[in-house]
Design a protein around this motif. Structure first.
Motif, PDB file in Angstrom:
ATOM      1  N   SER A   9       0.818  -1.218   0.000  1.00 58.51           N
ATOM      2  CA  SER A   9       0.000   0.000   0.000  1.00 58.51           C
ATOM      3  C   SER A   9       0.849   1.264   0.000  1.00 58.51           C
ATOM      4  O   SER A   9       0.331   2.345  -0.259  1.00 58.51           O
ATOM      5  CB  SER A   9      -0.921   0.042   1.231  1.00 58.51           C
ATOM      6  N   SER A  30      -1.142  -3.239  -5.878  1.00 64.32           N
ATOM      7  CA  SER A  30      -1.450  -2.280  -4.823  1.00 64.32           C
ATOM      8  C   SER A  30      -2.873  -1.767  -4.932  1.00 64.32           C
ATOM      9  O   SER A  30      -3.426  -1.649  -6.027  1.00 64.32           O
ATOM     10  CB  SER A  30      -0.477  -1.097  -4.887  1.00 64.32           C
ATOM     11  N   ALA A  35       1.189   4.256  -5.057  1.00 63.75           N
ATOM     12  CA  ALA A  35       2.162   3.670  -4.122  1.00 63.75           C
ATOM     13  C   ALA A  35       3.569   3.743  -4.726  1.00 63.75           C
ATOM     14  O   ALA A  35       3.789   3.251  -5.835  1.00 63.75           O
ATOM     15  CB  ALA A  35       1.793   2.225  -3.809  1.00 63.75           C
ATOM     16  N   TYR A  82       0.601  -3.980   3.354  1.00 66.28           N
ATOM     17  CA  TYR A  82      -0.716  -3.883   2.706  1.00 66.28           C
ATOM     18  C   TYR A  82      -1.732  -3.513   3.786  1.00 66.28           C
ATOM     19  O   TYR A  82      -1.894  -4.248   4.769  1.00 66.28           O
ATOM     20  CB  TYR A  82      -1.073  -5.213   2.050  1.00 66.28           C
TER      21      TYR A  82
END
Ligand code: GRF
Length: 181
Positions: A9, A30, A35, A82
């Motif tokens: 992320s 992502s 990102a 993430y």
């Protein structure tokens, strides 16, 4: 040999450590098209996929991510910073094939703000854990851990930096074992 898809992320420093260690990475994906780690992966010739769930809903978003991972030939998913919870359905479709790195010595400090909580508790030792992802947050089987000392003048930021350096050593080592099983 299994092939890995990495979900990020943000900055993606764990993803970079995995790639640089020679883990067979087929896709970096992502939920945030901006990102920074995506450009880094693309520059190295790694396929990337980016999609924001905003406006399409979680189920449609996850179906696209699932399709992208499978189209790239991924058989293992590594979560690396993430920041979304995967649905129970998604976890079930990839049962025992999703791993995550978490910045605490699990089962201590599941969830966020792990470093501040470790300092607040007066812990002398902190660290990071690699675990299998299940439907329950940060609760799947542990695959490996690394400890780092908590120093008397540590702030959450200085502790986070020391733990992050340990993450970059631990995650490649554990994932290498995991993909060659
Ligand atoms: C790491 O501390 C990881 O343990 C946590 O989020 C952070 C991600 O950092 N889950 P990066 O994106 O890998 O640099």
């Amino acid at each position: 040999m299994k092939t890995v898809g990495i979900l990020i992320s943000g900055r993606g420093s764990n993803m970079m450590a995995l790639v640089e260690a020679g883990i067979p990475v087929a896709l970096v994906a992502s939920d945030r098209p901006d990102a920074p780690g995506l450009a880094w992966a693309r520059d190295r010739g790694i396929a990337t996929f980016a999609l924001s769930p905003k406006g399409i809903g979680k189920a449609a978003y996850e179906a696209e991510v699932d399709a992208a991972l499978r189209a790239a030939g991924c058989t293992v998913i590594a979560l690396a910073g993430y920041m979304r919870l995967l649905s129970d359905d998604f976890v079930a479709r990839w049962r025992d094939q999703i791993v995550n790195i978490h910045p605490s010595l699990l089962p201590l400090y599941k969830g966020l703000d792990t470093h501040a909580r470790a300092i607040h508790a007066g812990d002398r030792v902190a660290g990071c854990s690699v675990h299998v992802v299940t439907e329950e947050l940060d609760a799947g089987a542990l695959l490996g851990q690394a400890e780092v000392p908590v120093l008397p003048d540590d702030t959450p930021d200085t502790l986070a930096a020391r733990v992050l350096a340990a993450e970059h050593r631990l995650y490649p080592r554990i994932l290498k074992e995991f993909v060659s099983r």
